[in-house]
Design an enzyme around this catalytic site. Structure first.
Site, PDB file in Angstrom:
ATOM      1  N   HIS A   1      -9.729   1.495   4.859  1.00 34.81           N
ATOM      2  CA  HIS A   1      -8.173   1.733   5.722  1.00 34.81           C
ATOM      3  C   HIS A   1      -8.436   2.751   6.955  1.00 34.81           C
ATOM      4  O   HIS A   1      -9.086   3.686   6.703  1.00 34.81           O
ATOM      5  CB  HIS A   1      -7.232   2.142   4.628  1.00 34.81           C
ATOM      6  CG  HIS A   1      -5.855   2.197   5.309  1.00 34.81           C
ATOM      7  ND1 HIS A   1      -5.451   2.885   6.050  1.00 34.81           N
ATOM      8  CD2 HIS A   1      -4.771   1.244   5.120  1.00 34.81           C
ATOM      9  CE1 HIS A   1      -4.205   2.533   6.510  1.00 34.81           C
ATOM     10  NE2 HIS A   1      -3.850   1.551   5.918  1.00 34.81           N
TER      11      HIS A   1
ATOM     12  N   GLY B   1       2.907   2.019  10.808  1.00 38.21           N
ATOM     13  CA  GLY B   1       3.908   2.940  10.591  1.00 38.21           C
ATOM     14  C   GLY B   1       4.664   3.323  11.859  1.00 38.21           C
ATOM     15  O   GLY B   1       5.569   4.372  11.874  1.00 38.21           O
TER      16      GLY B   1
ATOM     17  N   GLU C   1      -5.452  -4.528  10.737  1.00 34.79           N
ATOM     18  CA  GLU C   1      -4.353  -3.769  10.819  1.00 34.79           C
ATOM     19  C   GLU C   1      -4.445  -3.005  12.118  1.00 34.79           C
ATOM     20  O   GLU C   1      -5.342  -2.148  12.023  1.00 34.79           O
ATOM     21  CB  GLU C   1      -4.487  -2.787   9.687  1.00 34.79           C
ATOM     22  CG  GLU C   1      -4.020  -3.280   8.264  1.00 34.79           C
ATOM     23  CD  GLU C   1      -3.270  -2.396   7.306  1.00 34.79           C
ATOM     24  OE1 GLU C   1      -2.251  -2.619   6.669  1.00 34.79           O
ATOM     25  OE2 GLU C   1      -3.880  -0.905   7.189  1.00 34.79           O
TER      26      GLU C   1
ATOM     27  N   GLU D   1      -6.669   5.022   8.063  1.00 38.20           N
ATOM     28  CA  GLU D   1      -6.367   6.400   7.633  1.00 38.20           C
ATOM     29  C   GLU D   1      -7.726   7.170   6.978  1.00 38.20           C
ATOM     30  O   GLU D   1      -7.727   8.153   7.060  1.00 38.20           O
ATOM     31  CB  GLU D   1      -5.233   6.501   6.630  1.00 38.20           C
ATOM     32  CG  GLU D   1      -3.939   6.125   7.642  1.00 38.20           C
ATOM     33  CD  GLU D   1      -2.879   5.590   6.706  1.00 38.20           C
ATOM     34  OE1 GLU D   1      -2.624   5.517   5.585  1.00 38.20           O
ATOM     35  OE2 GLU D   1      -1.838   4.795   7.408  1.00 38.20           O
TER      36      GLU D   1
ATOM     37  N   LYS E   1      -0.063   4.415  -0.287  1.00 39.13           N
ATOM     38  CA  LYS E   1      -0.703   5.432   0.299  1.00 39.13           C
ATOM     39  C   LYS E   1      -0.204   6.662  -0.643  1.00 39.13           C
ATOM     40  O   LYS E   1      -0.346   6.454  -1.782  1.00 39.13           O
ATOM     41  CB  LYS E   1       0.142   5.679   1.807  1.00 39.13           C
ATOM     42  CG  LYS E   1      -0.097   4.479   2.384  1.00 39.13           C
ATOM     43  CD  LYS E   1       0.261   4.375   4.212  1.00 39.13           C
ATOM     44  CE  LYS E   1      -0.126   3.190   4.748  1.00 39.13           C
ATOM     45  NZ  LYS E   1      -0.090   3.182   6.028  1.00 39.13           N
TER      46      LYS E   1
ATOM     47  N   SER F   1       3.526  -2.353  10.077  1.00 38.03           N
ATOM     48  CA  SER F   1       5.160  -2.602  10.382  1.00 38.03           C
ATOM     49  C   SER F   1       5.600  -4.096   9.963  1.00 38.03           C
ATOM     50  O   SER F   1       6.454  -4.752  10.612  1.00 38.03           O
ATOM     51  CB  SER F   1       5.376  -2.477  11.704  1.00 38.03           C
ATOM     52  OG  SER F   1       5.127  -0.900  12.038  1.00 38.03           O
TER      53      SER F   1
ATOM     54  N   ASN G   1       0.834  -1.177   0.013  1.00 38.69           N
ATOM     55  CA  ASN G   1       0.140  -0.056   0.100  1.00 38.69           C
ATOM     56  C   ASN G   1       0.806   1.136   0.044  1.00 38.69           C
ATOM     57  O   ASN G   1       1.542   1.595   1.009  1.00 38.69           O
ATOM     58  CB  ASN G   1      -1.005   0.000   1.208  1.00 38.69           C
ATOM     59  CG  ASN G   1      -1.850   1.140   1.475  1.00 38.69           C
ATOM     60  OD1 ASN G   1      -1.854   2.074   0.300  1.00 38.69           O
ATOM     61  ND2 ASN G   1      -2.568   1.443   2.363  1.00 38.69           N
TER      62      ASN G   1
END
Ligand code: 13P
Length: 249
Positions: free
Chosen positions: A96, A174, A168, A98, A12, A214, A10
């Site tokens: 997602h 991250g 996730e 985010e 992003k 990660s 991904n």
């Protein structure tokens, strides 16, 4: 049953056209004549998707990071599934964390996107995951069950077998903080059991469940060795050709 592993990078909001071309040059050299058994693909920005279709023999899955649920209309800034299909997109990441966090994406819209993707014969990669506070309060299972139940409302059983779910944990994205393979397995198993409750065991056995957060070349093997983890959704480590290649099996 044996489920084929699926590893998706991904990207992003990273990489412009030149950077994407550089990646593909490097990656194509690495992948040439290699026997990769898993499904693998890249979720790039809309402006880069057309570059990912290298040639007809390329096995790289072309993945979008979002879509709208309507066919067309006055929705400034959005993209339709039909537009994505033009670029040979086969999979779309939906929900997602985010997008949930920064763009107010809610379970009801996620559900509509899933309906539209299945109607268009595309594969949704449905993301779910808990925040650090929810994790510490031991709310992980409830949070994830709620996300999945609402996302799958009124989705027909015949569609579920091809669904990909990505677990996730937000606290692992991250941050360099990975869930241990055992922690990830526990949640992925719980997800599979929940799909079995919502549909049936046979369907639950076919759904592929990824872990994301990660994931790196040096921890992916342990993660993929778990019985209910069928792949990974990878951010940072998918940005360089060598490290993305090193994730593949
Ligand atoms: P990282 O691999 O950079 O933690 O990102 C995970 C992710 O959000 C993939 O969708």
């Amino acid at each position: 049953m044996e489920r084929k592993k699926i590893i998706i990078g991904n990207w992003k909001m990273y990489k412009n056209i030149d950077e994407t071309k550089d990646f593909l040059n490097g990656f194509n050299k690495l992948i040439k004549n290699k026997n990769i058994k898993c499904d693998y693909g890249i979720a790039a920005s809309f402006t880069n998707l057309s570059l990912l279709k290298i040639d007809k023999s390329s096995a790289l899955l072309i993945v979008a990071q979002n879509c709208h649920y309507q066919n067309e209309g006055a929705y400034t800034g959005e993209i339709s599934i039909k537009m994505l299909k033009d670029m040979a997109v086969s999979h779309v990441i939906i929900g997602h964390s985010e997008r949930r966090m920064y763009f107010n994406e809610v379970d009801e819209t996620i559900n509509k996107k899933l309906q539209s993707l299945f109607n268009a014969n595309m594969v949704p990669i449905l993301c779910c995951g808990e925040t650090l506070v929810q994790y510490e309060n031991k709310e992980t299972n409830n949070v994830i069950k709620k996300q999945i139940k609402l996302a799958l409302a009124n989705i027909k059983a015949e569609n579920i077998a091809k669904l990909v779910i990505a677990y996730e944990p937000i606290w692992a994205i991250g941050t360099g903080k990975t869930a241990t393979a055992q922690q990830a397995q526990t949640v992925c198993k719980m997800i599979r059991e929940f799909i079995s409750e919502l549909y049936n065991k046979n369907i639950a056995e076919q759904v592929r469940i990824q872990y994301g957060g990660s994931v790196k070349p040096d921890n992916i093997k342990l993660i993929l060795a778990e019985p209910d983890i069928d792949g990974a959704l990878v951010g940072g480590a998918s940005l360089m050709p060598q490290s993305f290649f090193d994730l593949l099996i």
